[in-house]
Design a protein around this motif. Structure first.
Motif, short mmCIF file in Angstrom:
data_model
loop_
_atom_site.label_atom_id
_atom_site.label_comp_id
_atom_site.label_asym_id
_atom_site.label_seq_id
_atom_site.Cartn_x
_atom_site.Cartn_y
_atom_site.Cartn_z
N MET A 138 0.85 -1.21 0.00
CA MET A 138 0.00 0.00 0.00
C MET A 138 0.88 1.25 0.00
N LYS A 139 0.57 2.21 -0.89
CA LYS A 139 1.36 3.42 -1.00
C LYS A 139 1.11 4.35 0.19
N LEU A 140 2.07 5.29 0.36
CA LEU A 140 1.98 6.23 1.48
C LEU A 140 0.69 7.03 1.42
N ARG A 141 0.29 7.48 0.26
CA ARG A 141 -0.92 8.27 0.13
C ARG A 141 -2.16 7.47 0.52
N GLN A 142 -2.19 6.20 0.15
CA GLN A 142 -3.32 5.35 0.50
C GLN A 142 -3.40 5.14 2.02
N ILE A 143 -2.24 4.91 2.63
CA ILE A 143 -2.19 4.76 4.09
C ILE A 143 -2.67 6.04 4.77
N ALA A 144 -2.18 7.18 4.27
CA ALA A 144 -2.58 8.48 4.84
C ALA A 144 -4.07 8.70 4.70
N LEU A 145 -4.64 8.29 3.56
CA LEU A 145 -6.08 8.48 3.32
C LEU A 145 -6.91 7.67 4.31
N VAL A 146 -6.52 6.42 4.53
CA VAL A 146 -7.26 5.56 5.46
C VAL A 146 -7.17 6.11 6.88
N LEU A 147 -5.96 6.48 7.31
CA LEU A 147 -5.78 7.04 8.65
C LEU A 147 -6.58 8.33 8.82
N HIS A 148 -6.52 9.19 7.81
CA HIS A 148 -7.19 10.48 7.89
C HIS A 148 -8.70 10.31 8.04
N ARG A 149 -9.26 9.40 7.28
CA ARG A 149 -10.71 9.18 7.33
C ARG A 149 -11.15 8.66 8.69
N TYR A 150 -10.52 7.61 9.13
CA TYR A 150 -11.00 6.94 10.34
C TYR A 150 -10.65 7.72 11.61
N LEU A 151 -9.47 8.35 11.66
CA LEU A 151 -9.14 9.15 12.84
C LEU A 151 -10.08 10.34 12.97
N GLY A 152 -10.40 10.96 11.83
CA GLY A 152 -11.33 12.09 11.86
C GLY A 152 -12.70 11.68 12.35
N ALA A 153 -13.16 10.51 11.92
CA ALA A 153 -14.48 10.03 12.34
C ALA A 153 -14.50 9.68 13.82
N ILE A 154 -13.38 9.18 14.34
CA ILE A 154 -13.32 8.71 15.73
C ILE A 154 -13.24 9.87 16.72
N VAL A 155 -12.36 10.84 16.46
CA VAL A 155 -12.09 11.88 17.47
C VAL A 155 -12.53 13.28 17.04
N GLY A 156 -13.28 13.39 15.96
CA GLY A 156 -13.67 14.70 15.46
C GLY A 156 -14.38 15.57 16.48
N ILE A 157 -15.36 15.00 17.17
CA ILE A 157 -16.14 15.78 18.15
C ILE A 157 -15.28 16.20 19.34
N LEU A 158 -14.46 15.28 19.84
CA LEU A 158 -13.60 15.60 20.98
C LEU A 158 -12.59 16.68 20.61
N LEU A 159 -12.03 16.59 19.41
CA LEU A 159 -11.07 17.61 18.98
C LEU A 159 -11.74 18.97 18.87
N ALA A 160 -12.98 19.00 18.43
CA ALA A 160 -13.70 20.26 18.34
C ALA A 160 -13.88 20.88 19.73
N ILE A 161 -14.22 20.05 20.71
CA ILE A 161 -14.41 20.55 22.08
C ILE A 161 -13.10 21.08 22.66
N VAL A 162 -12.05 20.31 22.52
CA VAL A 162 -10.75 20.70 23.08
C VAL A 162 -10.22 21.96 22.39
N SER A 163 -10.37 22.04 21.07
CA SER A 163 -9.83 23.19 20.33
C SER A 163 -10.63 24.46 20.61
N LEU A 164 -11.94 24.37 20.71
CA LEU A 164 -12.76 25.55 20.98
C LEU A 164 -12.47 26.12 22.37
N THR A 165 -12.35 25.24 23.35
CA THR A 165 -12.01 25.71 24.70
C THR A 165 -10.60 26.28 24.72
N GLY A 166 -9.70 25.69 23.93
CA GLY A 166 -8.34 26.22 23.86
C GLY A 166 -8.31 27.62 23.29
#
Length: 387
Positions: A1-29
């Protein structure tokens, strides 16, 4: 699997998993960047006084006033006024295990009020930002979110289409469909904030997991940790005046004194925090350690001549809060703190659009397969063997 494909998979799933929490932490920050200014604005009677030149009461007078007013609380440190119209701030440890801040007029020594941590708006926002109001477990979760944000930022930079065509990477097609506009906002917002988010995420994670990070830095650089300092216990000794402690610290390390930390144990030491000219740390990164019984200077830590490992650790806080270039970066950090929320929303819309397309493709494929694999039915006459 190429680097771009690995990055795409990580980017999609990490964003779906922690998106809401990151929004909370960043807004309070974002709201915490100017937390002190907001606190002063909300409570001017406790933080602003009429300047009276250099006629400030001594630190020892402030110490005695605090101990007289709050005999059941233990003094942790006293922050000195930084401007002519600011106040003394004392951090007090409560019997319940929490702490409070007491504010005193520097010209009269009058107690102006106090704030118990956790019962003010800004401390509430701070606790959400640091531990999601869930104590140590929440702090670990926030630290993990920092790692996720770091990975999201790196993978987002890898996936940025501007590497192939620079103009396309920064273009927002405002006259196109809503889906394309959403995608362009995501890619442009991500690349413009990417470097800053990496800096914020890495420093925030390092501060939460400070024990592990500090040990790793000292090991990688090969710098030995400085030994723990203790005072030589002298029974029935007369406590050294806080004014003398500050005078001794000024002699060995001239500079603006930010605060003085008081020893909590008989073998503990005084620590005088200094901010030297050119230091970007808002609270200074230089320290003078003194024996609590004799007042002897035990160690001087100059932030500019400290070992490289210590200098790296001292940079974490100012980089994380945007104090590197003063007011300019602080204002910039307010807007940078909003981008994880923007990227979470636009990323979610991109993900939903993709899921809808995949569902359509699966349905179309299912219908084609059904047509191909379904057996052809013959008419009743054709089924007659004699026809």
């Amino acid at each position: 699997m190429k680097l771009r494909q690995i990055a795409l998979v990580l980017h999609r799933y990490l964003g779906a998993i922690v998106g809401i929490l990151l929004a909370i932490v960043s807004l309070t920050g974002s709201s915490l960047v100017f937390s002190k200014e907001i606190n002063v604005f909300l409570n001017p009677q406790m933080f602003q006084v009429i300047p009276q030149g250099d006629r400030r009461v001594s630190i020892q007078f402030v110490l005695e006033t605090i101990r007289s007013a709050y005999p059941d609380w233990q003094l942790n440190f006293i922050e000195l006024p930084r401007t002519l119209d600011s106040v003394y701030t004392a951090r007090m440890l409560l019997n319940s295990g929490g702490f409070a801040y007491v504010y005193l007029n520097p010209y009269t020594g009058e107690v102006l009020g106090f704030q118990q941590w956790g019962r003010t708006v800004m401390s509430f926002i701070y606790n959400i930002h640091v531990n999601l109001l869930a104590g140590k477990a929440g702090e670990i979760i926030v630290g993990i979110c920092g790692v996720m944000l770091l990975l999201l930022s790196v993978t987002g930079i890898i996936l940025w289409p501007g590497w192939k065509k620079l103009v396309a990477g920064f273009a927002i097609r405002w006259r196109s469909s809503a889906q394309l506009i959403n995608y362009d906002i995501h890619k442009v917002g991500g690349i413009l904030s990417g470097v800053f988010l990496i800096a914020i995420a890495s420093t925030g994670t390092a501060m939460i997991f400070h024990t592990q990070f500090n040990g790793m830095i000292y090991s990688l650089i090969g710098t030995p940790k400085l030994p723990e300092l203790t005072s030589t216990f002298v029974p029935n000794s007369v406590p050294i005046s806080a004014d003398i402690i500050l005078q001794k610290a000024d002699l060995v390390l001239p500079g603006k004194t930010i605060y003085i930390t008081f020893p909590r144990q008989p073998q503990g030491t005084f620590v005088v925090r200094k901010k030297l000219a050119g230091d970007i740390h808002p609270n200074g990164s230089s320290n003078v350690y003194l024996d609590r019984h004799s007042g002897k200077v035990l160690r001087v830590e100059n932030g500019f001549t400290a070992p490289l490992a210590s200098q790296i650790i001292n940079l974490l806080f100012p980089v994380h809060i945007g104090a590197v270039a003063g007011l300019t970066t602080r204002i910039l950090y307010v807007f940078i703190g909003l981008t994880p929320t923007l990227l979470s929303i636009t990323g979610l819309l991109i993900w939903r659009r993709r899921q809808w397309k995949l569902a359509q493709r699966r349905e179309a494929s299912r219908q084609i397969n059904a047509i191909v694999t379904e057996p052809q039915k013959l008419s009743p006459i054709a089924e007659w063997p004699w026809f």
